[in-house]
Design a protein around this motif. Structure first.
Motif, PDB file in Angstrom:
ATOM      1  N   ALA A  19       0.669  -1.161   0.061  1.00 19.24           N
ATOM      2  CA  ALA A  19       0.061  -0.058   0.190  1.00 19.24           C
ATOM      3  C   ALA A  19       0.860   1.243   0.015  1.00 19.24           C
ATOM      4  CB  ALA A  19      -0.950  -0.181   1.255  1.00 19.24           C
ATOM      5  N   GLU A  20       1.789   1.100   0.765  1.00 21.88           N
ATOM      6  CA  GLU A  20       2.696   2.386   0.788  1.00 21.88           C
ATOM      7  C   GLU A  20       3.593   2.727  -0.417  1.00 21.88           C
ATOM      8  OE1 GLU A  20       6.623   3.238   3.425  1.00 21.88           O
ATOM      9  OE2 GLU A  20       5.371   1.309   4.424  1.00 21.88           O
ATOM     10  N   ALA A  21       3.934   1.764  -1.060  1.00 17.49           N
ATOM     11  CA  ALA A  21       4.683   1.972  -2.425  1.00 17.49           C
ATOM     12  C   ALA A  21       3.424   2.460  -3.430  1.00 17.49           C
ATOM     13  CB  ALA A  21       5.160   0.618  -3.010  1.00 17.49           C
ATOM     14  N   ASN A  22       2.306   1.810  -3.239  1.00 10.49           N
ATOM     15  CA  ASN A  22       1.350   2.188  -4.477  1.00 10.49           C
ATOM     16  C   ASN A  22       0.612   3.644  -4.198  1.00 10.49           C
ATOM     17  OD1 ASN A  22       0.926   0.203  -6.552  1.00 10.49           O
ATOM     18  ND2 ASN A  22       1.196  -1.115  -4.882  1.00 10.49           N
ATOM     19  N   LEU A  23       0.707   4.060  -2.820  1.00 10.97           N
ATOM     20  CA  LEU A  23       0.058   5.315  -2.718  1.00 10.97           C
ATOM     21  C   LEU A  23       1.093   6.425  -3.089  1.00 10.97           C
ATOM     22  CD1 LEU A  23      -1.371   4.440   1.049  1.00 10.97           C
ATOM     23  CD2 LEU A  23      -2.673   5.134  -0.942  1.00 10.97           C
ATOM     24  N   GLU A  24       2.345   6.107  -3.038  1.00  9.52           N
ATOM     25  CA  GLU A  24       3.293   7.054  -3.192  1.00  9.52           C
ATOM     26  C   GLU A  24       3.284   7.233  -4.981  1.00  9.52           C
ATOM     27  OE1 GLU A  24       7.018   5.777  -1.773  1.00  9.52           O
ATOM     28  OE2 GLU A  24       6.241   5.811   0.145  1.00  9.52           O
ATOM     29  N   LEU A  25       3.172   6.003  -5.507  1.00 11.81           N
ATOM     30  CA  LEU A  25       2.963   6.337  -6.987  1.00 11.81           C
ATOM     31  C   LEU A  25       1.714   6.929  -7.430  1.00 11.81           C
ATOM     32  CD1 LEU A  25       4.075   2.403  -8.081  1.00 11.81           C
ATOM     33  CD2 LEU A  25       5.450   4.599  -8.638  1.00 11.81           C
ATOM     34  N   SER A  26       0.673   6.726  -6.702  1.00 13.30           N
ATOM     35  CA  SER A  26      -0.562   7.291  -7.126  1.00 13.30           C
ATOM     36  C   SER A  26      -0.500   8.673  -7.119  1.00 13.30           C
ATOM     37  CB  SER A  26      -1.586   6.531  -6.260  1.00 13.30           C
ATOM     38  OG  SER A  26      -2.796   7.371  -6.502  1.00 13.30           O
ATOM     39  N   SER A  27      -0.098   9.016  -5.841  1.00 13.51           N
ATOM     40  CA  SER A  27       0.310  10.835  -5.618  1.00 13.51           C
ATOM     41  C   SER A  27       1.263  11.235  -6.678  1.00 13.51           C
ATOM     42  CB  SER A  27       0.458  10.821  -4.085  1.00 13.51           C
ATOM     43  OG  SER A  27      -0.385  10.519  -3.106  1.00 13.51           O
ATOM     44  N   ALA A  28       2.095  10.545  -6.826  1.00 12.52           N
ATOM     45  CA  ALA A  28       3.079  11.280  -8.110  1.00 12.52           C
ATOM     46  C   ALA A  28       2.382  11.372  -9.464  1.00 12.52           C
ATOM     47  CB  ALA A  28       4.312  10.253  -8.240  1.00 12.52           C
ATOM     48  N   VAL A  29       1.677  10.460  -9.677  1.00  9.58           N
ATOM     49  CA  VAL A  29       0.773  10.551 -10.866  1.00  9.58           C
ATOM     50  C   VAL A  29      -0.185  11.887 -10.970  1.00  9.58           C
ATOM     51  CG1 VAL A  29      -0.735   9.322 -12.697  1.00  9.58           C
ATOM     52  CG2 VAL A  29       1.417   8.051 -11.853  1.00  9.58           C
ATOM     53  N   LEU A  30      -0.891  11.426  -9.693  1.00 11.49           N
ATOM     54  CA  LEU A  30      -2.200  12.646  -9.687  1.00 11.49           C
ATOM     55  C   LEU A  30      -1.393  13.915  -9.390  1.00 11.49           C
ATOM     56  CD1 LEU A  30      -4.692  10.241  -7.620  1.00 11.49           C
ATOM     57  CD2 LEU A  30      -4.873  11.003 -10.067  1.00 11.49           C
TER      58      LEU A  30
END
Ligand SMILES: O=C(O)C[C@H](Nc1ncnc2c1ncn2[C@@H]1O[C@H](COP(=O)(O)O)[C@@H](O)[C@H]1O)C(=O)O
Length: 459
Positions: A308-319
């Motif tokens: 979750a940590e990794a994917n939340l960081e990726l999501s926020s980077a894209v958004l």
């Protein structure tokens, strides 16, 4: 070595497909194209309903047949559009040709020229994105987000009385309860949910540079802004009356900012739960047949929260990137938004994947009350705050003449391990009123939780 068959480059379309595939209904290229066909079809119906240029309103059956094109949109249509686009090299023009073909299939060639009438591509694109993003948020992302909040809220209630040592700066601090600490996250996440639910989805429909120029020259007497407003609102969107060629995308920046904010709060939750697991406060429930470490057989790793940590960081980077780039477009338009918006699903996908992992992770942990109790019992010095605060009150009330209560307790506790017996002896010797002394003597780290438990009712 032989080449592999075509492979997805994104893990969202590969190993994580089952967790996020639902988003493809809305935020894939096919989802966008279906929405474009929907907008073109509704524009045809809106124009003929108004009898533009002597056209007659379509019959109920004709409207139903046109809308069925949208409802039945599938692989054959996806392929047909791809073939058309290979020639047009323009994605929206391909949609226009596709709709014209369907009109022809239905014997409606007479109104073919009303397809995409007076529209610039963005008129179709912006409405299609507003529809697909709105539906993805309402039908997929928010329900999953709400589920995590509800699960967390149930845990907060379950553990409302579970006293635990707090840690500020990672150091033992005034105790709380696990339920209250989880409730803090529920409160934070719920506020953002309300903000996301209140999001506006704006649409423009005003031609090549937002001036209705082609419209007015073709039909000077039509109240075009009113037609535009009615059409945008008929799609369930909020009308944007004043734009360049493109919808200004401010609503997207606002929405992605909110989702990104939610991601960051969820990230805080994931790392806190990870830390509680690391401290032993939460036990992980091992899944039958699963392996923790490839070499250390004893291990159960907190992989759900780490994923979750990794994917939340990726999501926020894209958004965050989308929110930044989408609000700028040179002069009346550049095409950067077209290319950027193709990644909206990537931004939401990583967030949805993280939500899925947090949801599963929360179902695989068990609070270990004995660890919480032992932790509290090993840190009686946290009562130093309680004792010095009570002495201060006693001094003000005239029941004590102790000169500097804070310094006194600092001398006793700072950087030291002080046990129950030493504290009891210390309190016993204090020059304070008897009622206050009894209150302090009855206090333990486990009962020094203030109204933490009751605060859970604030949810
Ligand atoms: O209504 C219009 O088309 C107005 C026109 N501008 C355009 N507006 C919208 N789309 C356009 C425009 N130009 C190109 N394209 C098409 O966009 C697609 C860009 O491809 P990608 O980078 O993959 O997103 C790709 O399919 C492109 O062909 C103008 O000149 O003002």
């Amino acid at each position: 070595m032989t080449s592999l068959p075509p492979q997805p480059l994104s893990p969202l379309d590969g190993r994580y497909r089952s967790a996020v595939g639902e988003l493809g209904e809305h935020l894939s290229e096919a989802g966008l194209n279906r929405a474009r066909v929907h907008v073109e079809v509704e524009w045809l119906i809106a124009q003929t309903d108004r009898g533009f240029f002597g056209s007659s309103p379509l019959s109920t059956d004709q409207k139903a047949s046109l809308r069925k094109v949208v409802a039945d949109f599938g692989q054959a249509d996806i392929d047909e559009l791809a073939t058309l686009e290979a020639t047009t090299r323009h994605d929206v023009k391909a949609v226009e040709y596709y709709v014209r073909r369907r009109l022809s299939d239905l014997g409606l060639d007479a109104i073919a020229e009303l397809t995409h009438f007076a529209c610039t591509s963005e008129d179709i694109n912006n409405l299609s994105y507003a529809i697909t993003v709105r539906d993805a948020v309402r039908d997929v992302w928010l329900p999953k987000y709400r589920l995590v909040i509800d699960t967390l809220a149930a845990l907060a209630v379950e553990h409302r009385d579970a006293a635990m040592l707090s840690r500020t700066h990672g150091q033992p601090a005034t105790p709380s309860t696990m339920g209250k600490e989880l409730a803090v996250f529920v409160y934070r996440l719920s506020r953002i949910a309300a903000q996301v639910e209140a999001s506006e989805y704006l649409g423009k429909f005003s031609g090549a540079t937002g001036t209705f120029s082609a419209h007015v020259v073709a039909a000077p007497d039509v109240a075009w802004p009113e037609v535009s407003r009615e059409f945008v609102e008929s799609l369930g969107l909020t009308w944007n009356p004043l734009t360049t060629q493109i919808e200004s995308h401010d609503w997207q920046a606002e929405l992605y900012g909110r989702i990104s904010h939610a991601n960051r709060v969820l990230h805080n939750l994931a790392t806190d739960i990870w830390t509680y697991i690391s401290l032993g406060a939460f036990r992980q429930i091992p899944a039958a047949g699963a392996t923790g470490s490839s070499t250390m057989p004893h291990k159960v790793n907190p992989i759900r929260f780490e994923n979750a940590e990794a994917n939340l960081e990726l999501s926020s980077a894209v958004l965050d990137s989308l929110a930044a780039t989408l609000v700028t477009s040179r002069l009346q338009r550049d095409l950067t938004d077209s290319s950027a918006q193709r990644n909206i699903g990537v931004g939401f996908g990583h967030s949805l994947l993280a939500l899925d992992n947090i949801q599963r992770g929360l179902g695989e942990i068990d609070l270990d009350l004995s660890v919480l109790a032992a932790d509290l019992d090993a840190n009686w010095e946290v009562l130093g705050e309680a004792i010095q605060t009570v002495i201060r009150a006693e001094v003000v009330a005239g029941r004590s003449t102790i000169a500097d209560p804070y310094a006194l307790l600092k001398e006793l506790t700072r950087g030291k391990r002080v046990g129950a017996a030493e504290l009891a002896a210390f309190v016993d010797g204090l020059e304070i009123g008897d009622e206050a002394k009894q209150r302090l003597l009855a206090l333990t780290p486990t009962t020094y939780t203030g109204i933490a438990s009751a605060l859970v009712d604030r949810l």
